[in-house]
Design an enzyme around this catalytic site. Sequence first.
Site, mmCIF file in Angstrom:
data_model
loop_
_atom_site.group_PDB
_atom_site.id
_atom_site.type_symbol
_atom_site.label_atom_id
_atom_site.label_comp_id
_atom_site.label_asym_id
_atom_site.label_seq_id
_atom_site.Cartn_x
_atom_site.Cartn_y
_atom_site.Cartn_z
ATOM 1 N N GLY A 120 9.024 0.378 -0.608
ATOM 2 C CA GLY A 120 10.474 0.354 -0.362
ATOM 3 C C GLY A 120 10.874 1.262 0.788
ATOM 4 N N CYS A 161 -3.418 -0.737 -5.494
ATOM 5 C CA CYS A 161 -3.217 -2.184 -5.655
ATOM 6 C C CYS A 161 -4.456 -3.051 -5.829
ATOM 7 C CB CYS A 161 -2.391 -2.698 -4.488
ATOM 8 S SG CYS A 161 -0.731 -1.994 -4.536
ATOM 9 N N PHE A 209 -7.014 8.381 -1.114
ATOM 10 C CA PHE A 209 -7.892 7.206 -1.295
ATOM 11 C C PHE A 209 -8.385 6.645 0.036
ATOM 12 C CE2 PHE A 209 -5.674 3.223 -0.270
ATOM 13 C CZ PHE A 209 -4.349 3.620 -0.171
HETATM 14 P P1 NAD Z 1 5.812 3.338 -6.044
HETATM 15 O O1 NAD Z 1 5.458 3.720 -7.428
HETATM 16 O O2 NAD Z 1 5.472 4.230 -4.907
HETATM 17 O O3 NAD Z 1 7.390 3.079 -5.951
HETATM 18 C C1 NAD Z 1 8.120 2.350 -6.908
HETATM 19 C C2 NAD Z 1 9.460 3.065 -7.124
HETATM 20 O O4 NAD Z 1 10.301 2.240 -7.941
HETATM 21 C C3 NAD Z 1 9.349 4.404 -7.861
HETATM 22 O O5 NAD Z 1 9.871 5.452 -7.037
HETATM 23 C C4 NAD Z 1 10.172 4.209 -9.137
HETATM 24 O O6 NAD Z 1 10.886 5.365 -9.548
HETATM 25 C C5 NAD Z 1 11.125 3.103 -8.706
HETATM 26 N N1 NAD Z 1 11.716 2.357 -9.841
HETATM 27 C C6 NAD Z 1 11.097 1.803 -10.908
HETATM 28 N N2 NAD Z 1 11.987 1.179 -11.692
HETATM 29 C C7 NAD Z 1 13.203 1.343 -11.106
HETATM 30 C C8 NAD Z 1 14.534 0.921 -11.452
HETATM 31 N N3 NAD Z 1 14.788 0.183 -12.544
HETATM 32 N N4 NAD Z 1 15.544 1.278 -10.632
HETATM 33 C C9 NAD Z 1 15.312 2.021 -9.523
HETATM 34 N N5 NAD Z 1 14.085 2.437 -9.143
HETATM 35 C C10 NAD Z 1 13.041 2.103 -9.928
HETATM 36 O O7 NAD Z 1 5.190 1.893 -5.831
HETATM 37 P P2 NAD Z 1 4.774 1.229 -4.425
HETATM 38 O O8 NAD Z 1 3.425 1.705 -4.015
HETATM 39 O O9 NAD Z 1 5.917 1.321 -3.494
HETATM 40 O O10 NAD Z 1 4.581 -0.292 -4.894
HETATM 41 C C11 NAD Z 1 5.694 -1.089 -5.238
HETATM 42 C C12 NAD Z 1 5.229 -2.535 -5.335
HETATM 43 O O11 NAD Z 1 4.760 -2.978 -4.066
HETATM 44 C C13 NAD Z 1 4.077 -2.780 -6.312
HETATM 45 O O12 NAD Z 1 4.258 -4.032 -6.912
HETATM 46 C C14 NAD Z 1 2.856 -2.825 -5.405
HETATM 47 O O13 NAD Z 1 1.836 -3.619 -5.940
HETATM 48 C C15 NAD Z 1 3.414 -3.469 -4.152
HETATM 49 N N6 NAD Z 1 2.717 -3.118 -2.905
HETATM 50 C C16 NAD Z 1 2.332 -1.836 -2.666
HETATM 51 C C17 NAD Z 1 1.721 -1.516 -1.451
HETATM 52 C C18 NAD Z 1 1.280 -0.107 -1.145
HETATM 53 O O14 NAD Z 1 0.653 0.087 -0.121
HETATM 54 N N7 NAD Z 1 1.561 0.877 -1.960
HETATM 55 C C19 NAD Z 1 1.546 -2.496 -0.474
HETATM 56 C C20 NAD Z 1 1.976 -3.805 -0.747
HETATM 57 C C21 NAD Z 1 2.563 -4.096 -1.962
HETATM 58 C C1 UGA Z 2 -4.260 -2.831 0.809
HETATM 59 C C2 UGA Z 2 -4.208 -4.044 1.752
HETATM 60 O O1 UGA Z 2 -4.981 -3.753 2.921
HETATM 61 C C3 UGA Z 2 -2.771 -4.352 2.159
HETATM 62 O O2 UGA Z 2 -2.731 -5.536 2.939
HETATM 63 C C4 UGA Z 2 -1.917 -4.550 0.911
HETATM 64 O O3 UGA Z 2 -0.570 -4.763 1.251
HETATM 65 C C5 UGA Z 2 -2.025 -3.309 0.034
HETATM 66 O O4 UGA Z 2 -3.427 -3.073 -0.310
HETATM 67 C C6 UGA Z 2 -1.314 -3.455 -1.275
HETATM 68 O O5 UGA Z 2 -1.049 -4.551 -1.729
HETATM 69 O O6 UGA Z 2 -1.086 -2.380 -1.833
HETATM 70 P P1 UGA Z 2 -4.156 -0.191 1.104
HETATM 71 O O7 UGA Z 2 -4.710 -0.179 -0.277
HETATM 72 O O8 UGA Z 2 -2.961 0.626 1.391
HETATM 73 O O9 UGA Z 2 -3.793 -1.698 1.531
HETATM 74 O O10 UGA Z 2 -5.272 0.270 2.150
HETATM 75 P P2 UGA Z 2 -6.598 -0.443 2.703
HETATM 76 O O11 UGA Z 2 -6.730 -0.114 4.120
HETATM 77 O O12 UGA Z 2 -6.665 -1.861 2.328
HETATM 78 O O13 UGA Z 2 -7.737 0.364 1.928
HETATM 79 C C7 UGA Z 2 -7.999 0.144 0.552
HETATM 80 C C8 UGA Z 2 -9.282 0.864 0.175
HETATM 81 O O14 UGA Z 2 -10.401 0.232 0.776
HETATM 82 C C9 UGA Z 2 -9.329 2.329 0.635
HETATM 83 O O15 UGA Z 2 -9.927 3.111 -0.369
HETATM 84 C C10 UGA Z 2 -10.188 2.282 1.884
HETATM 85 O O16 UGA Z 2 -10.856 3.482 2.142
HETATM 86 C C11 UGA Z 2 -11.158 1.169 1.526
HETATM 87 N N1 UGA Z 2 -11.727 0.495 2.715
HETATM 88 C C12 UGA Z 2 -10.929 -0.250 3.531
HETATM 89 C C13 UGA Z 2 -13.079 0.603 2.959
HETATM 90 O O17 UGA Z 2 -13.825 1.264 2.199
HETATM 91 N N2 UGA Z 2 -13.601 -0.052 4.041
HETATM 92 C C14 UGA Z 2 -12.841 -0.799 4.875
HETATM 93 O O18 UGA Z 2 -13.400 -1.394 5.851
HETATM 94 C C15 UGA Z 2 -11.468 -0.895 4.621
#
Ligand code: NAD
Ligand code: UGA
Length: 467
Positions: free
Chosen positions: A18, A285, A347
């Site tokens: 977000g 994720c 990570f």
């Molecule tokens: P996060 O835990 O960092 O953030 C989620 C936030 O939502 C928290 O701050 C929480 O307090 C808030 N929240 C929960 N319920 C709420 C409510 N009812 N009202 C208001 N706020 C509320 O999670 P994130 O890493 O940002 O991931 C969010 C989603 O995006 C997940 O589904 C994840 O799979 C997906 N996603 C994450 C990544 C990534 O790199 N972290 C990348 C792509 C997709």
């Molecule tokens: C991953 C995907 O790359 C994103 O496209 C996706 O949006 C996200 O998950 C999600 O849905 O949360 P992220 O987990 O943030 O992104 O980072 P990555 O770069 O994918 O790395 C994931 C893990 O794989 C890390 O632990 C990294 O060190 C490892 N990795 C990645 C390797 O060991 N080797 C590689 O070549 C690449």
Amino acid sequence: MEKKLNKNICCIGAGYVGGPTMSVIAFNCPDWQINVVDINADRIRSWNSKDLTKLPIFEPGLDKIVKKCRDVNLFFSTKIEENIAKADIIFLSVNTPTKKRGIGAGYASDLKWIESSARQIAKFSEGHTIVVEKSTLPVKTAETIKTILHSFEQDDFISLGKKKKTFSIVSNPEFLAEGTAINDLLNPDRVLIGGEDEHSIKLVADIYKTWVSPKKIISTNLWSSELSKLVANAFLAQRLSSINSISALCEFTGANINEVSGAIGADTRIGQKFLKPGPGFGGSCFKKDILNLVYLCRFYGLNEVADYWEQVVNINLWQQNRISSLIIKNLFGTLSNKSLAIYGFAFKANTNDTRESPSINISKNLLQEGAKLTFFDPKVNETQILNEFNEFLYEGNIKVKDTALDAAKGTDAIIVLTEWEEFKYLDWHSIFKIMRKPAWVFDSRICLDQKHLKNIGFKVWTLGTTD
Ligand code: NAD
Ligand code: UGA
């Protein structure tokens, strides 16, 4: 469609997705007002911190964008109800972790945060609202959201005599990777938008079109969009488990995993990206999304498909355990009375996120063998690290230091578990001097100069080689 377009976006969830995503939209769409809301008041306070080093998320380039847009057209707040009411478009970016209990525990996504957000939207929205699934969700979640929202359309219309509420649901999964989030958002490979009505898809696409080429904007039906996100993560993780499994074979055969990775990646059908071997993938994720896929397959009776994808997660855990065992074996089969320095707790490099970090599991294995551990990570703080080891803490067995040199003092081995660039340029001579001998370096990320370390006097183990 009674609401006049106010060009107002509300994003529920100010987390890793977000926060950066809305910052980039605000940066590119100055005529839209973006309100990012969260129930976590501490997180919102950090987003509003004057000191930009105190933002809750470390992402290269994020601070500059926040500095430019915050309090101009980007606002962080806990005022969820009023920001829902104002919004034309609401992005759902809440967490969707794996369920811990009940049906599907350990596999299915826990959708309680999605459900509660949908109920809030249903209650407080006004007129027509486009609800965008930004969180990663199991296929068919839009059906659940629709059911909740549509039941309120009825309630409101019939009982309250207010302006009729209407909703459209759009799926717009996020593909950013942490550590490169800003660049990924500014230059995405694609933007995926799934939906049922053309008008809503177009409105969401128009936002992205202010900086993304229309050629990169893919529109599909809702279910393809939801499923594509899970499958994209599963395919990426599958490459990592594949290359990591081969790293083990290299250690027996004299092949070098970097050479193998380079050779197979030169085939354009395979490609070079995402073939870097390591201690197993971490992050919030990959594991959760694959397990979610596994759950869905089993739900539909596709047990062989489920088993196939589950093996990607099994190999990942195996790689972590394999590395811990190798460390123990090389340190004469016992870690009692030994101190080890863990370099890297995030990570991956360039993030302060530690969720599912391979460092956690590997460190726990080492603690179980009686090791004392000293941690150093350039971006992860002491509380974050200690929180992972509550059940292991006893007098002096876990310490966190502010420099790599301090962490190395008196240790028998350094275990590199995150590929922070600065590890390459440490003063390895000084580190060697203050360690107990024989002094070991275990490089699970293949990020150090092995020859240089050996010349200094270190014993070196590098993943995927026999050197
Ligand atoms: P996060 O835990 O960092 O953030 C989620 C936030 O939502 C928290 O701050 C929480 O307090 C808030 N929240 C929960 N319920 C709420 C409510 N009812 N009202 C208001 N706020 C509320 O999670 P994130 O890493 O940002 O991931 C969010 C989603 O995006 C997940 O589904 C994840 O799979 C997906 N996603 C994450 C990544 C990534 O790199 N972290 C990348 C792509 C997709
Ligand atoms: C991953 C995907 O790359 C994103 O496209 C996706 O949006 C996200 O998950 C999600 O849905 O949360 P992220 O987990 O943030 O992104 O980072 P990555 O770069 O994918 O790395 C994931 C893990 O794989 C890390 O632990 C990294 O060190 C490892 N990795 C990645 C390797 O060991 N080797 C590689 O070549 C690449």
